[in-house]
Design a protein around this motif. Structure first.
Motif, short mmCIF file in Angstrom:
data_model
loop_
_atom_site.label_atom_id
_atom_site.label_comp_id
_atom_site.label_asym_id
_atom_site.label_seq_id
_atom_site.Cartn_x
_atom_site.Cartn_y
_atom_site.Cartn_z
N VAL A 195 54.09 -54.31 66.74
CA VAL A 195 54.63 -55.53 66.15
C VAL A 195 53.91 -55.83 64.83
O VAL A 195 54.54 -56.14 63.82
CB VAL A 195 54.50 -56.72 67.12
N ARG A 196 52.59 -55.70 64.83
CA ARG A 196 51.83 -55.97 63.62
C ARG A 196 52.23 -55.03 62.48
O ARG A 196 52.44 -55.47 61.34
CB ARG A 196 50.33 -55.81 63.90
N GLU A 197 52.39 -53.74 62.80
CA GLU A 197 52.75 -52.78 61.76
C GLU A 197 54.17 -53.02 61.25
O GLU A 197 54.44 -52.85 60.06
CB GLU A 197 52.62 -51.34 62.32
N ALA A 198 55.07 -53.41 62.15
CA ALA A 198 56.45 -53.70 61.74
C ALA A 198 56.49 -54.91 60.82
O ALA A 198 57.17 -54.92 59.79
CB ALA A 198 57.32 -53.92 62.97
N VAL A 199 55.75 -55.95 61.19
CA VAL A 199 55.68 -57.17 60.37
C VAL A 199 55.11 -56.85 58.99
O VAL A 199 55.63 -57.32 57.96
CB VAL A 199 54.85 -58.25 61.09
N ARG A 200 54.07 -56.04 58.95
CA ARG A 200 53.46 -55.67 57.68
C ARG A 200 54.43 -54.90 56.79
O ARG A 200 54.35 -54.98 55.56
CB ARG A 200 52.21 -54.83 57.93
N ALA A 201 55.34 -54.16 57.42
CA ALA A 201 56.32 -53.37 56.67
C ALA A 201 57.55 -54.17 56.30
O ALA A 201 58.48 -53.65 55.67
CB ALA A 201 56.71 -52.14 57.47
N GLY A 202 57.57 -55.45 56.68
CA GLY A 202 58.71 -56.30 56.36
C GLY A 202 59.89 -56.14 57.29
O GLY A 202 61.01 -56.57 56.97
N VAL A 203 59.67 -55.53 58.46
CA VAL A 203 60.73 -55.32 59.43
C VAL A 203 60.91 -56.57 60.27
O VAL A 203 59.94 -57.22 60.67
CB VAL A 203 60.40 -54.12 60.34
N GLU A 204 62.15 -56.91 60.58
CA GLU A 204 62.42 -58.07 61.43
C GLU A 204 62.05 -57.74 62.87
O GLU A 204 62.42 -56.69 63.40
CB GLU A 204 63.90 -58.45 61.35
N VAL A 205 61.33 -58.67 63.50
CA VAL A 205 60.94 -58.52 64.91
C VAL A 205 61.52 -59.68 65.69
O VAL A 205 61.31 -60.84 65.33
CB VAL A 205 59.41 -58.49 65.08
N GLN A 206 62.25 -59.37 66.75
CA GLN A 206 62.80 -60.41 67.63
C GLN A 206 62.30 -60.17 69.04
O GLN A 206 62.46 -59.07 69.58
CB GLN A 206 64.33 -60.40 67.61
N THR A 207 61.71 -61.20 69.64
CA THR A 207 61.23 -61.11 71.01
C THR A 207 62.15 -61.91 71.92
O THR A 207 62.36 -63.11 71.70
CB THR A 207 59.80 -61.64 71.13
N LEU A 208 62.70 -61.27 72.91
CA LEU A 208 63.60 -61.94 73.84
C LEU A 208 62.80 -62.74 74.86
O LEU A 208 61.75 -62.28 75.32
CB LEU A 208 64.47 -60.92 74.59
N PRO A 209 63.28 -63.92 75.23
CA PRO A 209 62.65 -64.65 76.34
C PRO A 209 62.90 -63.87 77.63
O PRO A 209 63.93 -63.20 77.78
CB PRO A 209 63.39 -65.99 76.37
N GLY A 210 61.97 -63.98 78.55
CA GLY A 210 62.20 -63.27 79.81
C GLY A 210 60.98 -63.24 80.69
O GLY A 210 60.03 -64.01 80.52
N ALA A 211 61.00 -62.30 81.62
CA ALA A 211 60.00 -62.26 82.68
C ALA A 211 58.59 -62.02 82.17
O ALA A 211 58.37 -61.20 81.28
CB ALA A 211 60.38 -61.17 83.69
N THR A 212 57.66 -62.76 82.76
CA THR A 212 56.23 -62.49 82.61
C THR A 212 55.56 -63.12 83.83
O THR A 212 56.02 -64.14 84.33
CB THR A 212 55.68 -63.06 81.29
N ALA A 213 54.50 -62.52 84.33
CA ALA A 213 53.95 -62.94 85.62
C ALA A 213 53.21 -64.27 85.56
O ALA A 213 53.25 -65.05 86.51
CB ALA A 213 53.02 -61.85 86.16
N PHE A 214 52.52 -64.55 84.44
CA PHE A 214 51.63 -65.70 84.47
C PHE A 214 52.33 -67.05 84.44
O PHE A 214 51.81 -68.04 84.96
CB PHE A 214 50.57 -65.61 83.36
N VAL A 215 53.54 -67.12 83.87
CA VAL A 215 54.23 -68.40 83.78
C VAL A 215 54.62 -68.95 85.16
O VAL A 215 54.28 -70.09 85.49
CB VAL A 215 55.44 -68.33 82.83
N PRO A 216 55.32 -68.18 86.00
CA PRO A 216 55.62 -68.71 87.34
C PRO A 216 54.37 -68.98 88.17
O PRO A 216 54.34 -69.94 88.95
CB PRO A 216 56.50 -67.64 87.98
N ALA A 217 53.34 -68.14 88.01
CA ALA A 217 52.10 -68.38 88.76
C ALA A 217 51.46 -69.69 88.34
O ALA A 217 50.97 -70.47 89.19
CB ALA A 217 51.13 -67.21 88.53
N LEU A 218 51.45 -69.98 87.05
CA LEU A 218 50.87 -71.21 86.53
C LEU A 218 51.66 -72.43 86.98
O LEU A 218 51.09 -73.40 87.50
CB LEU A 218 50.82 -71.14 85.00
#
Length: 228
Positions: free
Chosen positions: A96-119
């Motif tokens: 992600v860092r290298e893509a951002v540095r190169a001016g590439v668009e980065v899109q992160t989809l919302p979705g599953a991750t373990a810590f949110v439901p646990a919290l």
């Protein structure tokens, strides 16, 4: 230029996959996977036939430059990890860092991750929290825990079943055995379970019951009463 999509995948139940995630994976020119065997099972389940390339913490420094060139040439690239959201205790940050540095668009989809439901299901305050991920296994472990002695926010940790009991004991030594904790295992899987109580009670439970599965430990922050 193309777009780099960061695509969360289920941490347990396949039904947690979003419709948008399925569409993006089907439309991508290439899918980067932490483990192509694990992701291959996922893609097959959703009848996705896109080409898989290996991209993990041991090769990401060597492969990211070529991937950025693909993106600059107009390709759509999707990144997945074995489970959850890439970049959260998983490979992803470097690309992600290298893509951002190169001016590439980065899109992160919302979705599953373990810590949110646990919290959220812990019963502990979740309006302010700090995510610590995995503690160092050896060097720096004790000093890291000690640095959190006066943390007032709810603290979230990932841990393997082999170190859960040791970690809870180390927490009790630093935070006190009466500090509230919620120990969640196998989030979104058949045997999902949360053990809530004090650190002393959690230690007693996992002394009698062998820890199994993937764990998220949610520890209450230091309260005003503890400061008196």
């Amino acid at each position: 230029m193309g777009i780099l999509y960061i695509v969360p995948t289920p941490v347990g139940n396949m039904e947690d996959m979003t419709l948008r995630a399925i569409r993006i994976l089907k439309e991508a020119d290439v899918v980067l996977a932490e483990d192509t065997r694990t992701s291959g099972i996922l893609l097959k389940h959703f009848q996705i036939q896109q080409h898989l390339l290996s991209h993990h913490k041991f090769n990401e420094h060597g492969t990211s430059a070529a991937i950025v060139e693909r993106l600059k040439a107009g390709q759509t690239v999707a990144l997945v990890s074995d489970a959850g959201t890439p970049g959260i205790s998983d490979p992803g940050f470097f690309l992600v860092r290298e893509a951002v540095r190169a001016g590439v668009e980065v899109q992160t989809l919302p979705g599953a991750t373990a810590f949110v439901p646990a919290l959220v299901s812990s019963g502990l305050p979740c309006d302010r929290f700090c995510f610590e991920g995995f503690l160092p296994q050896k060097k720096g472990r004790q000093s890291k825990i000690a640095s959190l002695r006066d943390e007032e926010r709810t603290m979230v940790f990932y841990e393997s079943p082999y170190r859960v009991l040791k970690t809870l004991q180390q927490f009790a030594e630093v935070f006190g055995s009466e500090r509230p904790v919620s120990v969640c295992r196998e989030i979104s899987k058949v045997h999902e379970e949360s053990v809530r109580g004090t650190l002393a009670e959690a230690i007693a439970h996992f002394t009698d019951h062998e820890p199994r599965g993937e764990f998220v430990i949610v520890v209450g922050g230091k309260t005003k009463d503890e400061k008196l």
